[in-house]
Design a protein around this motif. Structure first.
Motif, PDB file in Angstrom:
ATOM      1  N   GLN A  22       2.975  -8.473  -5.749  1.00 37.52           N
ATOM      2  CA  GLN A  22       2.753  -7.200  -5.076  1.00 37.52           C
ATOM      3  C   GLN A  22       3.623  -6.108  -5.696  1.00 37.52           C
ATOM      4  O   GLN A  22       4.697  -6.379  -6.223  1.00 37.52           O
ATOM      5  N   ALA A  23       3.119  -4.860  -5.623  1.00 40.92           N
ATOM      6  CA  ALA A  23       3.943  -3.714  -6.008  1.00 40.92           C
ATOM      7  C   ALA A  23       4.904  -3.425  -4.846  1.00 40.92           C
ATOM      8  O   ALA A  23       4.537  -3.561  -3.678  1.00 40.92           O
ATOM      9  N   PRO A  24       6.175  -3.056  -5.153  1.00 39.47           N
ATOM     10  CA  PRO A  24       6.759  -2.776  -6.463  1.00 39.47           C
ATOM     11  C   PRO A  24       7.462  -3.961  -7.089  1.00 39.47           C
ATOM     12  O   PRO A  24       8.075  -3.839  -8.135  1.00 39.47           O
ATOM     13  N   PHE A  25       7.371  -5.134  -6.430  1.00 33.87           N
ATOM     14  CA  PHE A  25       8.182  -6.269  -6.853  1.00 33.87           C
ATOM     15  C   PHE A  25       7.781  -6.776  -8.227  1.00 33.87           C
ATOM     16  O   PHE A  25       8.600  -7.325  -8.965  1.00 33.87           O
ATOM     17  N   ALA A  26       6.496  -6.556  -8.599  1.00 35.17           N
ATOM     18  CA  ALA A  26       6.042  -6.992  -9.918  1.00 35.17           C
ATOM     19  C   ALA A  26       6.748  -6.244 -11.031  1.00 35.17           C
ATOM     20  O   ALA A  26       6.884  -6.754 -12.150  1.00 35.17           O
ATOM     21  N   ALA A  27       7.218  -5.027 -10.746  1.00 40.49           N
ATOM     22  CA  ALA A  27       7.867  -4.215 -11.775  1.00 40.49           C
ATOM     23  C   ALA A  27       9.381  -4.335 -11.750  1.00 40.49           C
ATOM     24  O   ALA A  27      10.068  -3.751 -12.595  1.00 40.49           O
ATOM     25  N   MET A  28       9.913  -5.081 -10.792  1.00 44.06           N
ATOM     26  CA  MET A  28      11.363  -5.205 -10.657  1.00 44.06           C
ATOM     27  C   MET A  28      11.906  -6.345 -11.508  1.00 44.06           C
ATOM     28  O   MET A  28      11.195  -7.296 -11.827  1.00 44.06           O
ATOM     29  N   GLY A  29      13.171  -6.249 -11.858  1.00 44.90           N
ATOM     30  CA  GLY A  29      13.818  -7.305 -12.627  1.00 44.90           C
ATOM     31  C   GLY A  29      13.921  -8.591 -11.824  1.00 44.90           C
ATOM     32  O   GLY A  29      14.000  -8.580 -10.594  1.00 44.90           O
ATOM     33  N   ARG A  63      10.470  -4.265   6.996  1.00 39.68           N
ATOM     34  CA  ARG A  63       9.516  -5.335   7.239  1.00 39.68           C
ATOM     35  C   ARG A  63       8.467  -5.339   6.130  1.00 39.68           C
ATOM     36  O   ARG A  63       7.944  -4.282   5.764  1.00 39.68           O
ATOM     37  N   ILE A  64       8.154  -6.504   5.605  1.00 36.77           N
ATOM     38  CA  ILE A  64       7.139  -6.689   4.565  1.00 36.77           C
ATOM     39  C   ILE A  64       6.113  -7.668   5.124  1.00 36.77           C
ATOM     40  O   ILE A  64       6.465  -8.789   5.518  1.00 36.77           O
ATOM     41  N   THR A  69      -2.206  -8.535   9.878  1.00 37.84           N
ATOM     42  CA  THR A  69      -2.476  -7.098   9.823  1.00 37.84           C
ATOM     43  C   THR A  69      -1.656  -6.388  10.885  1.00 37.84           C
ATOM     44  O   THR A  69      -1.587  -6.837  12.027  1.00 37.84           O
ATOM     45  N   VAL A  70      -1.064  -5.259  10.503  1.00 37.15           N
ATOM     46  CA  VAL A  70      -0.255  -4.454  11.422  1.00 37.15           C
ATOM     47  C   VAL A  70      -0.908  -3.082  11.546  1.00 37.15           C
ATOM     48  O   VAL A  70      -1.263  -2.457  10.547  1.00 37.15           O
ATOM     49  N   ASP A  71      -1.040  -2.608  12.786  1.00 39.69           N
ATOM     50  CA  ASP A  71      -1.673  -1.324  13.065  1.00 39.69           C
ATOM     51  C   ASP A  71      -0.597  -0.291  13.379  1.00 39.69           C
ATOM     52  O   ASP A  71       0.308  -0.548  14.182  1.00 39.69           O
ATOM     53  N   GLY A  72      -0.674   0.882  12.727  1.00 39.09           N
ATOM     54  CA  GLY A  72       0.234   1.987  13.036  1.00 39.09           C
ATOM     55  C   GLY A  72      -0.405   2.920  14.024  1.00 39.09           C
ATOM     56  O   GLY A  72      -1.494   3.445  13.770  1.00 39.09           O
ATOM     57  N   PHE A  81      -3.281   4.027  10.640  1.00 43.11           N
ATOM     58  CA  PHE A  81      -3.294   3.222   9.418  1.00 43.11           C
ATOM     59  C   PHE A  81      -3.165   1.747   9.774  1.00 43.11           C
ATOM     60  O   PHE A  81      -2.768   1.385  10.879  1.00 43.11           O
ATOM     61  N   GLN A  82      -3.542   0.892   8.814  1.00 40.85           N
ATOM     62  CA  GLN A  82      -3.330  -0.540   8.918  1.00 40.85           C
ATOM     63  C   GLN A  82      -2.549  -1.015   7.690  1.00 40.85           C
ATOM     64  O   GLN A  82      -2.747  -0.514   6.581  1.00 40.85           O
ATOM     65  N   LEU A  83      -1.680  -1.963   7.912  1.00 41.90           N
ATOM     66  CA  LEU A  83      -0.886  -2.546   6.833  1.00 41.90           C
ATOM     67  C   LEU A  83      -1.259  -4.017   6.697  1.00 41.90           C
ATOM     68  O   LEU A  83      -1.406  -4.720   7.693  1.00 41.90           O
ATOM     69  N   THR A  84      -1.394  -4.471   5.457  1.00 38.81           N
ATOM     70  CA  THR A  84      -1.718  -5.876   5.218  1.00 38.81           C
ATOM     71  C   THR A  84      -0.728  -6.467   4.223  1.00 38.81           C
ATOM     72  O   THR A  84       0.312  -5.869   3.929  1.00 38.81           O
ATOM     73  N   VAL A  85      -1.064  -7.623   3.686  1.00 40.38           N
ATOM     74  CA  VAL A  85      -0.133  -8.424   2.897  1.00 40.38           C
ATOM     75  C   VAL A  85       0.529  -7.611   1.781  1.00 40.38           C
ATOM     76  O   VAL A  85      -0.143  -6.917   1.016  1.00 40.38           O
ATOM     77  N   GLY A  86       1.863  -7.701   1.725  1.00 38.53           N
ATOM     78  CA  GLY A  86       2.637  -7.064   0.666  1.00 38.53           C
ATOM     79  C   GLY A  86       3.107  -5.668   0.990  1.00 38.53           C
ATOM     80  O   GLY A  86       3.915  -5.100   0.244  1.00 38.53           O
ATOM     81  N   GLU A  87       2.640  -5.091   2.102  1.00 36.49           N
ATOM     82  CA  GLU A  87       3.003  -3.704   2.404  1.00 36.49           C
ATOM     83  C   GLU A  87       4.247  -3.641   3.286  1.00 36.49           C
ATOM     84  O   GLU A  87       4.489  -4.508   4.129  1.00 36.49           O
ATOM     85  N   MET A  88       5.043  -2.554   3.073  1.00 37.53           N
ATOM     86  CA  MET A  88       6.354  -2.422   3.694  1.00 37.53           C
ATOM     87  C   MET A  88       6.358  -1.301   4.725  1.00 37.53           C
ATOM     88  O   MET A  88       5.654  -0.306   4.566  1.00 37.53           O
ATOM     89  N   PHE A  89       7.187  -1.442   5.751  1.00 37.17           N
ATOM     90  CA  PHE A  89       7.348  -0.398   6.759  1.00 37.17           C
ATOM     91  C   PHE A  89       8.668  -0.622   7.489  1.00 37.17           C
ATOM     92  O   PHE A  89       9.211  -1.750   7.449  1.00 37.17           O
TER      93      PHE A  89
END
Length: 629
Positions: A22-29, A63-64, A69-72, A81-89
């Motif tokens: 998931q982004a941004p972890f794919a771009a992190m060291g 929270r990641i 699914t998380v509803d805002g 909005f809705q948040l799904t796998v890999g999304e942060m809040f």
């Protein structure tokens, strides 16, 4: 019930592998991601359980979403909005050190990774990639997507992006300029000696006040028999278009295409810094807007125009492949399509003696009026004219019908809804246009306004622009003074909800013609277009372009700069996705449309599409708040 369980060492590697997809972890060291994983715990939330409430104190953890699914939900109960796998809040709250503004509710049984707030801030300092993503969320995602697009097309850019580099980098020689009282003979001798195709006329402070090109010399000097002792100010083009020398190349491409010019003075601090030509720009690549515009200006046979219109599509494909952003690319497509229309209008109107002495103006509507055309576009146009008798009106209608037919032959299909200048309801006098707009504004039903919204984006394209500008000034005054009208327009706009799902990421079409797709135009771009139109009418702005409307309205509406930037980025990503989808269809021989199956997207673009649609919901939330809906 929230059960937070620390990750055991044996799960670290599996968690690391999962989160790096998931982004941004794919771009992190690797070290930064491992540090993160070692500090995570997992929490479970049952369906309907509140994960986080609005509060005055900053949240205790990032929270990641691991699963579910998380509803805002806003304070007034609207799901935004809705948040799904890999999304942060909640990123905004953690970054600003404030309480969460929304309630977060588990729409399904949900697992979240928790990172303590102190560790979140430590990770910001440790990882530039993580910091960049959190502080520039949608911008960072879009940049990652753009890199993927360029890789997909296998086009490497030389050093810096071609269209972002400053125009000053194209200046090859010191500028040649003369004073306004310079005799033509001296100016032409200087051009010949410098082997250049234009001369800038500058005032005592060095500011450009005119320009003369070799093409101008033929028409204005040689053929007109003007003596060479004449001051250059008598034949120059006054008040030439200019750009700052630090403006990007893309700005020059748009300006040249829009105004049909081939030489552009650059200024620095108000004084002439250099002159560039289209040849300088297109030395960056083997393409030529100049070739298209020059061929259009020379085309005396309408049969030549369909091939030139096809050239515009081919050029757009190349610009898309080379990474041009959607805002500039749609503006260039629209500008070149304008040139096709202008040439058709000239070829059909100049020989028509029945039009002699009549004041009229061709109006571009819809996406063309907004300078937002993509590769799939039909005709939306109208005609406004000064007072005319029945015979003159008939002549104008016949002329408009010929233009509509020529445009159809050039690949711009006739509008299925009949919104074309060749149809009597849309070929009206200035007085009748005011009467028509007044009917929509004062007495129009919601359904009538929904269908009429396209007319509010009109822009003068050819003929007497003063007619259109006067109508725009009248319309802005009238619309601002009618709260009922703007309220109805807002209500219509909110009926078109972005297709974000709860169980699935997106709500897909069940239409037999386009099953399991999203209409990127109607359900993606249109919420931004509709909101921007209403904001502009309320603010009395003359702008028709969506991004420019939003930028102008932002100050009056006190919209934060960061929020405005995210709205425009989201809108232009949807436009870019439309262009890429249409390009892919054309490459396989299919007619282009706006119906995208999101399952065909890569994970990054799918995620950005969700974020863009969330931004559309935020724009609509602002509209609902402003009009009490």
């Amino acid at each position: 019930m929230n059960l937070a369980i620390p990750l055991a060492n044996s799960l670290h590697r599996a968690t690391l592998d999962a989160i790096r997809r998931q982004a941004p972890f794919a771009a992190m060291g690797e070290d930064a991601v491992l540090w993160l994983v070692q500090r995570l715990s997992v929490a479970y939330y049952a369906q309907g359980e509140v994960l986080l409430e609005p509060a005055e104190q900053p949240p205790d953890a990032l929270r990641i979403v691991k699963q579910g699914t998380v509803d805002g939900v806003t304070a007034d109960g609207h799901s935004v909005f809705q948040l799904t796998v890999g999304e942060m809040f909640p990123l905004g709250a953690l970054l600003a050190g404030r309480g969460a503004a929304n309630r977060y509710v588990a729409e399904t049984d949900t697992f979240c990774y928790l990172l303590p707030a102190a560790d979140f801030h430590a990770l910001l300092a440790m990882s530039p990639a993580f910091h960049d993503f959190c502080t520039r969320r949608i911008a960072s995602l879009l940049e990652e997507s753009q890199r993927a697009v360029q890789s997909e097309y296998a086009l490497a850019l030389d050093g810096e992006p071609r269209f972002a580099r400053p125009l000053a980098s194209l200046i090859r020689r010191a500028p040649f300029s003369v004073a306004p009282d310079t005799p033509l003979a001296d100016a032409l001798a200087g051009m010949e000696q410098a082997r250049i195709g234009s001369v800038v006329v500058a005032d005592a402070a060095g500011a450009p006040v005119g320009i003369l090109t070799l093409k101008d010399v033929l028409a204005r000097v040689t053929l007109a028999g003007v003596p060479l002792a004449t001051p250059i100010s008598a034949v120059m083009t006054p008040a030439p278009a200019t750009l700052p020398d630090d403006a990007p190349v893309a700005d020059a491409l748009v300006l040249m295409a829009r105004q049909g010019i081939h030489h552009l003075p650059l200024v620095k601090g108000g004084a002439l810094a250099g002159v560039i030509s289209e040849k300088d720009i297109f030395a960056l690549r083997r393409l030529s807007v100049e070739g298209i515009t020059s061929a259009l200006s020379r085309a005396d046979d309408p049969a030549r125009l369909p091939a030139l219109a096809q050239d515009i599509g081919d050029l757009a494909h190349s610009l898309l492949a080379q990474g041009m952003d959607a805002e500039n690319l749609t503006a260039i497509i629209s500008s070149l399509n304008d040139r096709v229309t202008e040439r058709i209008i000239a070829l059909e109107s100049e020989p028509d003696r029945k039009l002699a002495g009549l004041r009229w103006c061709w109006l571009a509507l819809g996406s063309e009026g907004r300078m937002e055309q993509t590769l799939a576009t039909d005709q939306d146009n109208a005609l406004i004219f000064d007072a005319a008798d029945d015979a003159q009106h008939a002549a104008l209608l016949a002329f408009a019908q010929r233009v509509n037919a020529r445009l159809d032959a050039c690949g711009f299909p006739l509008c299925k809804g009949g919104i074309m200048a060749g149809n009597p309801p849309w070929c009206l006098s200035a007085e009748d246009w005011q009467r028509q707009f007044a009917q929509w504004i004062d007495h129009g039903s919601p359904e009538a306004l929904l269908h009429a919204s396209i007319f509010f984006d009109f822009r003068p394209l050819a003929g007497d622009a003063a007619l259109a500008l006067a109508l725009r000034a009248w319309l802005n005054r009238t619309a601002r003074n009618n709260p009922r009208f703007l309220h109805q327009m807002a209500g219509n706009a909110l009926r078109n909800r972005p297709p974000l799902g709860v169980v699935r990421d997106f709500v897909l079409s069940e239409d037999d013609a386009h099953p399991n797709t999203i209409d990127l135009k109607l359900n993606g771009a249109t919420p931004f277009v509709d909101a921007a139109r209403i904001f502009a009418l309320a603010a009395g702005s003359p702008q028709t372009n969506t991004a420019k409307r939003l930028r102008e309205a932002a100050h009056a509406l006190k919209i934060p700069d960061a929020e405005l930037a995210d709205w425009n980025r989201a809108f232009h990503f949807l436009q870019l996705l439309r262009l890429r989808h249409q390009h892919g269809q054309q490459r396989t021989g299919l007619p282009p449309d706006n119906h995208l199956d999101p399952d065909t997207l890569n994970p990054l673009d799918r995620r950005i599409l969700k974020e863009a649609l969330r931004q559309a919901r935020k724009v609509q939330a602002r509209l609902a708040m402003d009009y009490g809906l």
